[in-house]
Design a protein around this motif. Structure first.
Motif, PDB file in Angstrom:
ATOM      1  N   ALA A  58      43.922 -19.505 -13.295  1.00  0.00           N
ATOM      2  CA  ALA A  58      45.283 -19.182 -13.717  1.00  0.00           C
ATOM      3  C   ALA A  58      46.241 -20.312 -13.347  1.00  0.00           C
ATOM      4  O   ALA A  58      47.116 -20.685 -14.142  1.00  0.00           O
ATOM      5  CB  ALA A  58      45.723 -17.869 -13.085  1.00  0.00           C
ATOM      6  N   ASP A  59      46.080 -20.874 -12.156  1.00  0.00           N
ATOM      7  CA  ASP A  59      46.930 -21.993 -11.742  1.00  0.00           C
ATOM      8  C   ASP A  59      46.740 -23.205 -12.648  1.00  0.00           C
ATOM      9  O   ASP A  59      47.674 -23.981 -12.874  1.00  0.00           O
ATOM     10  CB  ASP A  59      46.629 -22.381 -10.291  1.00  0.00           C
ATOM     11  CG  ASP A  59      47.074 -21.329  -9.284  1.00  0.00           C
ATOM     12  OD1 ASP A  59      47.865 -20.450  -9.660  1.00  0.00           O
ATOM     13  OD2 ASP A  59      46.617 -21.391  -8.122  1.00  0.00           O
ATOM     14  N   TRP A  60      45.532 -23.386 -13.163  1.00  0.00           N
ATOM     15  CA  TRP A  60      45.262 -24.502 -14.066  1.00  0.00           C
ATOM     16  C   TRP A  60      45.840 -24.258 -15.462  1.00  0.00           C
ATOM     17  O   TRP A  60      45.927 -25.189 -16.256  1.00  0.00           O
ATOM     18  CB  TRP A  60      43.754 -24.718 -14.182  1.00  0.00           C
ATOM     19  CG  TRP A  60      43.140 -25.353 -12.979  1.00  0.00           C
ATOM     20  CD1 TRP A  60      43.789 -25.915 -11.925  1.00  0.00           C
ATOM     21  CD2 TRP A  60      41.741 -25.486 -12.712  1.00  0.00           C
ATOM     22  NE1 TRP A  60      42.878 -26.399 -11.004  1.00  0.00           N
ATOM     23  CE2 TRP A  60      41.615 -26.149 -11.466  1.00  0.00           C
ATOM     24  CE3 TRP A  60      40.577 -25.111 -13.384  1.00  0.00           C
ATOM     25  CZ2 TRP A  60      40.378 -26.449 -10.899  1.00  0.00           C
ATOM     26  CZ3 TRP A  60      39.355 -25.403 -12.824  1.00  0.00           C
ATOM     27  CH2 TRP A  60      39.239 -26.072 -11.595  1.00  0.00           C
ATOM     28  N   GLY A  61      46.180 -23.013 -15.781  1.00  0.00           N
ATOM     29  CA  GLY A  61      46.740 -22.710 -17.097  1.00  0.00           C
ATOM     30  C   GLY A  61      45.729 -22.192 -18.098  1.00  0.00           C
ATOM     31  O   GLY A  61      45.921 -22.304 -19.315  1.00  0.00           O
ATOM     32  N   VAL A  62      44.663 -21.576 -17.620  1.00  0.00           N
ATOM     33  CA  VAL A  62      43.654 -21.012 -18.518  1.00  0.00           C
ATOM     34  C   VAL A  62      44.219 -19.785 -19.230  1.00  0.00           C
ATOM     35  O   VAL A  62      44.830 -18.915 -18.600  1.00  0.00           O
ATOM     36  CB  VAL A  62      42.380 -20.648 -17.725  1.00  0.00           C
ATOM     37  CG1 VAL A  62      41.414 -19.846 -18.586  1.00  0.00           C
ATOM     38  CG2 VAL A  62      41.710 -21.914 -17.187  1.00  0.00           C
ATOM     39  N   ASP A  63      44.003 -19.720 -20.557  1.00  0.00           N
ATOM     40  CA  ASP A  63      44.469 -18.596 -21.379  1.00  0.00           C
ATOM     41  C   ASP A  63      43.329 -17.733 -21.903  1.00  0.00           C
ATOM     42  O   ASP A  63      43.577 -16.646 -22.437  1.00  0.00           O
ATOM     43  CB  ASP A  63      45.242 -19.122 -22.595  1.00  0.00           C
ATOM     44  CG  ASP A  63      46.388 -20.031 -22.211  1.00  0.00           C
ATOM     45  OD1 ASP A  63      47.323 -19.559 -21.556  1.00  0.00           O
ATOM     46  OD2 ASP A  63      46.334 -21.232 -22.561  1.00  0.00           O
ATOM     47  N   TYR A  64      42.100 -18.234 -21.788  1.00  0.00           N
ATOM     48  CA  TYR A  64      40.924 -17.563 -22.371  1.00  0.00           C
ATOM     49  C   TYR A  64      39.757 -17.933 -21.478  1.00  0.00           C
ATOM     50  O   TYR A  64      39.530 -19.124 -21.202  1.00  0.00           O
ATOM     51  CB  TYR A  64      40.725 -18.086 -23.795  1.00  0.00           C
ATOM     52  CG  TYR A  64      39.563 -17.546 -24.586  1.00  0.00           C
ATOM     53  CD1 TYR A  64      39.777 -16.723 -25.684  1.00  0.00           C
ATOM     54  CD2 TYR A  64      38.242 -17.895 -24.300  1.00  0.00           C
ATOM     55  CE1 TYR A  64      38.716 -16.248 -26.464  1.00  0.00           C
ATOM     56  CE2 TYR A  64      37.180 -17.417 -25.062  1.00  0.00           C
ATOM     57  CZ  TYR A  64      37.423 -16.601 -26.142  1.00  0.00           C
ATOM     58  OH  TYR A  64      36.374 -16.149 -26.911  1.00  0.00           O
ATOM     59  N   LEU A  65      39.016 -16.935 -21.017  1.00  0.00           N
ATOM     60  CA  LEU A  65      37.868 -17.213 -20.155  1.00  0.00           C
ATOM     61  C   LEU A  65      36.615 -16.603 -20.756  1.00  0.00           C
ATOM     62  O   LEU A  65      36.556 -15.400 -21.010  1.00  0.00           O
ATOM     63  CB  LEU A  65      38.076 -16.649 -18.751  1.00  0.00           C
ATOM     64  CG  LEU A  65      36.929 -16.981 -17.774  1.00  0.00           C
ATOM     65  CD1 LEU A  65      36.862 -18.470 -17.495  1.00  0.00           C
ATOM     66  CD2 LEU A  65      37.078 -16.193 -16.481  1.00  0.00           C
ATOM     67  N   LYS A  66      35.609 -17.452 -20.958  1.00  0.00           N
ATOM     68  CA  LYS A  66      34.286 -16.987 -21.382  1.00  0.00           C
ATOM     69  C   LYS A  66      33.384 -16.940 -20.161  1.00  0.00           C
ATOM     70  O   LYS A  66      33.223 -17.942 -19.459  1.00  0.00           O
ATOM     71  CB  LYS A  66      33.712 -17.952 -22.424  1.00  0.00           C
ATOM     72  CG  LYS A  66      32.246 -17.702 -22.786  1.00  0.00           C
ATOM     73  CD  LYS A  66      31.763 -18.749 -23.788  1.00  0.00           C
ATOM     74  CE  LYS A  66      30.268 -18.679 -24.021  1.00  0.00           C
ATOM     75  NZ  LYS A  66      29.817 -19.694 -25.012  1.00  0.00           N
TER      76      LYS A  66
END
Length: 578
Positions: free
Chosen positions: A194-202
């Motif tokens: 989340a801190d890195w800016g991930v919007d979608y996680l597989k």
């Protein structure tokens, strides 16, 4: 009345009345979708695996993001840029980990780091996707790294007797979720993403034995406070479909769509796929269909469209590929090289009529399955039916036909070819097309104003505990709805009307008891016919029609019948709106 099971259905408040299909009776109705508020419509974008494969770099991902924008695909809704596997750093013992036991990124391939890459993608108006697999790295256990923000360490939570599936560095141990610190470890990883800016996680390599991990990641992603679309992969068990639907926003229903038959290492390079890998999706899409809906989607894997015939499919086959994915409401995640986008394929991918079919929030059912001849159908919220005809063969033309009765449509309909946009005129009761091998025809069938529109009961929404049965003959469609024997049991439909008017509606029902099964009929929340008796019809195989007049507003109306006694409702076959 024979009751079969107690399979529940949670109605999604989207006023969608769905079409019929043969796959309906092979699986239970869907469990509640994830309530994380994400993926109300299937995701669209690009993923690195198919083309970039095992050699992703910062420069390659940026180039694909740039191409997504410059090609105009972003403006059509393709907004996700997903970095798949092989971004990590490995040594002889598996993943190199940071001070808290989490994978480290290969700084040679990603010199600016993942946050900088995500920031770049966000600056383009796009969303950034990332990748992980279940478990904890062997190197974390060997070093006994501390779990961030806790007194616990990696050895406190690792089950070193079992190794998780991993496709890259391997050497991943199971996590024992009965141990304190286990959820906190996943939480710390999710916070980092989340801190890195991930919007979608597989999360990949998931099997039924990984349900504790799937739950842990669901909790962890929610706890970050960042909206992160949650995708599961791959080849998940349909027996656990209600669990996948409850926890995630999409789930891979089969193995990889790639053929791994290219000339490069590990089968990389062109061709990316073949026709057999596409046609194998028809049956799985039919089987999984009941579980798709807003908030959770059946993922048929990447779209291999963009680079012309060299991907391993003819242009006809690529159109069929996109048509099936659109009809199934699968995520549309391109796997091709967008920096070399083929003009023919760009026209396919930017066809707004096809995109609308994918984004309507309805997964189609297969209604004809006869060798190479396939027909799929779904009903959109405005009352139109979308029907796809396929010749899945590799030789010989096929004349593929569908009747309006098969599609749940009654009366004449105006036809539009959705690939070409051309009008097909008004058709009274059936449609046929002669198709080349691998070719498709996709049509919109709009009921002509004033015609009767049929709403099959099995395509509506209903109270928990209802089932779709077929043990009593004479019904229309694929079955009838058998509600619980309880006051308040209901079946509900979304009914369209072009104008505000008093309209006739006909309910077909069967009541094999000697007692009445009274129901209230309500429109848009107001009871308009109270305690209608629906008396015995003599047998469960004897169907009767009850025609009532109800007030409809212009647009979408919610029509519901609700049992008013402990006997429940009669068996319900369909509602016809005149």
């Amino acid at each position: 009345m024979r009751r079969i099971g107690t399979l529940g259905r949670v109605a999604l408040v989207l006023a969608l009345a769905l079409p019929l299909g043969a796959g309906r009776l092979t699986a239970p109705p869907p469990a509640a979708a994830s309530d994380n508020g994400l993926s109300i419509r299937p995701a669209m974008g690009w993923s690195s695996w198919s083309f970039v494969r095992r050699w992703p770099t910062e420069a390659k991902i940026k180039a694909q993001a740039d191409a997504l924008v410059s090609s105009g695909l972003k403006d059509k809704g393709y907004i996700h840029v997903n970095l798949d596997d092989f971004y990590q750093k490995c040594d002889a013992n598996g993943f190199v980990v940071d001070s808290h036991g989490r994978w480290t990124v290969d700084e040679t391939a990603f010199p600016s780091g993942i946050k900088a890459l995500a920031d770049y993608i966000h600056s383009k108006g796009l969303k950034f996707g990332f990748y992980v697999t279940p478990g904890i790295a062997k190197n974390a256990v060997t070093r006994n790294t501390p779990i961030e923000g806790t007194p616990y360490r990696a050895r406190d939570i690792a089950d070193t007797t079992r190794q998780e599936k991993n496709y890259n560095c391997k050497n991943m141990y199971y996590i024992d979720y009965g141990k304190p610190g286990s959820q906190e470890f996943v939480n710390s990883w999710a916070r980092q993403f989340a801190d890195w800016g991930v919007d979608y996680l597989k999360i990949d390599g998931v099997g039924s034995h990984d349900i504790p991990d799937v739950r842990a990641w669901d909790r962890a992603l929610r706890a970050t406070g960042r909206p992160i679309t949650y995708a599961l992969s791959n080849n998940l068990a349909i027996a656990d479909a209600p669990t996948w639907r409850q926890l995630a926003n999409s789930w891979r229903t089969q193995g990889d769509v790639e053929c791994y038959c290219g000339p490069g290492p590990n089968g990389s390079g062109y061709p990316l796929t073949d026709w057999g890998h596409i046609t194998s999706r028809f049956t799985s899409a039919a089987n999984w269909q009941p579980y798709a809906g807003p908030g959770g989607w059946n993922d048929l894997d990447s779209l291999q469209i963009g680079n012309g015939d060299q991907v391993g499919l003819t242009s006809d086959q690529r159109r069929s590929h996109l048509t099936l994915w659109a009809m199934a409401a699968s995520p549309l995640l391109l796997g091709t090289d967008l920096t070399a986008l083929n003009a023919t394929d760009k026209a396919m991918l930017t066809n707004e009529r096809l995109i609308a079919v994918n984004q309507d929030g309805v997964a189609a059912r297969r209604i004809v399955n006869a060798g190479a001849q396939q027909v799929w159908s779904k009903r959109e919220a405005n009352g139109d039916h979308i029907i796809a005809l396929f010749n899945t063969g590799t030789s010989g033309n096929q004349t593929v036909s569908v009747t309006w009765a098969q599609a749940g449509l009654s009366g004449p309909a105006a036809i539009t070819d959705l690939w070409s946009g051309r009008s097909g005129g008004t058709v009274s009761d059936s449609y046929s097309a002669t198709l080349r091998p691998g070719e498709t025809r996709l049509i919109r069938a709009a009921p002509r104003s004033g015609g009767t529109v049929r709403h099959e009961a099995e395509n509506g929404t209903w109270t928990a505990g209802s089932t779709v049965d077929s043990n009593h003959g004479g019904f229309s469609g694929t079955g009838f709805v058998n509600t619980p024997n309880a006051t308040g049991a209901y079946v509900e439909w979304s009914v369209e009307s072009a104008t505000a008017r008093d309209a006739p509606v006909t309910l077909r029902y069967a009541n094999g008891t000697a007692d009445g099964r009274p129901m209230d009929l309500s429109v848009n929340g107001s009871v308009v016919v109270a305690n209608r008796p629906f008396n015995g019809t003599g047998a469960w195989t004897t169907w009767a029609d009850a025609t009532l007049t109800v007030p409809l507003k212009a647009g979408t109306n919610t029509v519901r019948v609700t049992a008013t006694t402990a006997g429940g409702a009669p068996n319900l076959d369909f509602l016809d709106r005149g």
